[in-house]
Design a protein around this motif. Structure first.
Motif, short mmCIF file in Angstrom:
data_model
loop_
_atom_site.label_atom_id
_atom_site.label_comp_id
_atom_site.label_asym_id
_atom_site.label_seq_id
_atom_site.Cartn_x
_atom_site.Cartn_y
_atom_site.Cartn_z
N ASP A 85 27.31 -19.92 -13.41
CA ASP A 85 28.06 -21.14 -13.07
C ASP A 85 28.82 -20.99 -11.75
O ASP A 85 29.32 -19.92 -11.44
CB ASP A 85 29.10 -21.47 -14.15
N THR A 86 28.91 -22.10 -11.02
CA THR A 86 29.88 -22.19 -9.93
C THR A 86 31.01 -23.04 -10.47
O THR A 86 30.78 -24.07 -11.11
CB THR A 86 29.28 -22.83 -8.67
N ILE A 87 32.24 -22.61 -10.22
CA ILE A 87 33.42 -23.26 -10.77
C ILE A 87 34.35 -23.62 -9.64
O ILE A 87 34.57 -22.82 -8.72
CB ILE A 87 34.18 -22.31 -11.74
N SER A 88 34.93 -24.82 -9.72
CA SER A 88 35.98 -25.19 -8.77
C SER A 88 36.89 -26.22 -9.42
O SER A 88 36.52 -26.90 -10.38
CB SER A 88 35.39 -25.75 -7.48
N TYR A 89 38.12 -26.26 -8.90
CA TYR A 89 39.09 -27.29 -9.27
C TYR A 89 39.49 -27.99 -8.00
O TYR A 89 39.77 -27.35 -6.98
CB TYR A 89 40.33 -26.68 -9.93
N GLY A 98 29.04 -28.33 -9.72
CA GLY A 98 29.16 -29.59 -9.00
C GLY A 98 29.40 -30.81 -9.87
O GLY A 98 29.62 -31.90 -9.36
N GLU A 99 29.36 -30.66 -11.19
CA GLU A 99 29.55 -31.78 -12.11
C GLU A 99 30.98 -31.78 -12.67
O GLU A 99 31.47 -30.74 -13.11
CB GLU A 99 28.55 -31.67 -13.26
N PHE A 123 41.07 -24.43 -6.52
CA PHE A 123 40.45 -23.16 -6.20
C PHE A 123 38.95 -23.29 -6.38
O PHE A 123 38.46 -24.20 -7.02
CB PHE A 123 41.01 -22.00 -7.05
N THR A 124 38.24 -22.36 -5.76
CA THR A 124 36.81 -22.21 -6.00
C THR A 124 36.58 -20.77 -6.46
O THR A 124 37.40 -19.88 -6.19
CB THR A 124 35.97 -22.48 -4.73
N ILE A 125 35.49 -20.54 -7.13
CA ILE A 125 35.24 -19.23 -7.72
C ILE A 125 35.21 -18.14 -6.66
O ILE A 125 35.65 -17.01 -6.91
CB ILE A 125 33.95 -19.22 -8.58
N ASP A 126 34.77 -18.43 -5.45
CA ASP A 126 34.70 -17.37 -4.44
C ASP A 126 36.07 -16.95 -3.92
O ASP A 126 36.19 -15.99 -3.19
CB ASP A 126 33.77 -17.78 -3.29
N GLU A 134 29.23 -17.32 -7.78
CA GLU A 134 29.02 -17.82 -9.14
C GLU A 134 29.47 -16.75 -10.12
O GLU A 134 29.68 -15.59 -9.74
CB GLU A 134 27.55 -18.20 -9.37
N VAL A 135 29.61 -17.14 -11.38
CA VAL A 135 30.00 -16.18 -12.41
C VAL A 135 28.84 -15.19 -12.56
O VAL A 135 27.70 -15.60 -12.81
CB VAL A 135 30.29 -16.89 -13.75
N PRO A 136 29.11 -13.89 -12.39
CA PRO A 136 28.03 -12.90 -12.48
C PRO A 136 27.43 -12.82 -13.88
O PRO A 136 28.08 -13.16 -14.87
CB PRO A 136 28.72 -11.57 -12.13
N GLU A 137 26.20 -12.33 -13.96
CA GLU A 137 25.54 -12.10 -15.25
C GLU A 137 26.41 -11.16 -16.09
O GLU A 137 26.97 -10.20 -15.57
CB GLU A 137 24.16 -11.48 -15.06
#
Length: 182
Positions: A85-89, A98-99, A123-126, A134-137
């Motif tokens: 997942d990519t996560i951001s607020y 992105g959703e 914030f963004t995950i990076d 993105e959230v690592p495996e």
């Protein structure tokens, strides 16, 4: 008399073995410490955590989980990001891949905020410790519900799944707050 005494000893031994099996492999009691999960959970709430859920399956988005934060300390947080997942607020809105996602468990806290103040800072995950896109495996991004007062992935980075103790499933104390957690 001696036979009856032996039966009692045998019954207690079986009960002790079953209790150990349940405690080690299936369920564990946990007491919430601190305000990081308000208003969902309060400091002093007593929970049952299912250890078996993640032995048979994987954490799901928005599960409330207990994990080993340090060698001596367990934390309880909500799973927001799953592997890949990519996560951001942005403007207090959660975006996953992105959703936009709703977080109804935060509505009460958001309604108590002063006008123009966000519960979750942008914030963004990076930007998190470990800086991944993105959230690592094999890892999870976790946040406390009380975003202004929570030590979570924003400070700790993503959490390895093997550190997860289990899923909080049932709040049993205090009696006036008995409920299923998720």
């Amino acid at each position: 008399m001696k036979k009856q005494w032996l039966e009692w000893v045998k019954a207690f031994a079986i009960a002790a073995v079953l209790a150990v099996i349940v405690r080690v492999f299936l369920l564990a009691p946990v007491v919430v410490e601190g305000p990081s999960m308000l208003n969902t959970l309060h400091s002093g709430d007593h929970l049952i955590v299912s250890k078996i859920n993640y032995t048979l399956g994987n954490p799901e988005r928005f599960d409330v989980v207990v994990f080993h934060a340090t060698e001596r300390k367990d934390y309880i947080k909500r799973v927001i990001g799953l592997p890949g997942d990519t996560i951001s607020y942005n403007d207090d809105q959660l975006y996953i891949n992105g959703e936009a996602f709703e977080e109804p468990y935060l509505e009460e806290l958001k309604s108590d905020l002063p006008e123009g103040k966000d519960l979750t800072n942008d914030f963004t995950i990076d930007q998190l410790p470990g800086s991944n896109e993105e959230v690592p495996e094999g890892e999870l991004l976790v946040l406390g519900d009380n975003r202004n007062n929570s030590t979570d992935s924003r400070m700790l980075g993503t959490i390895p799944e093997e550190q997860v103790v289990g899923e909080a499933v049932f709040l049993y104390w205090p009696l006036n707050r008995i409920k299923f957690v998720n």
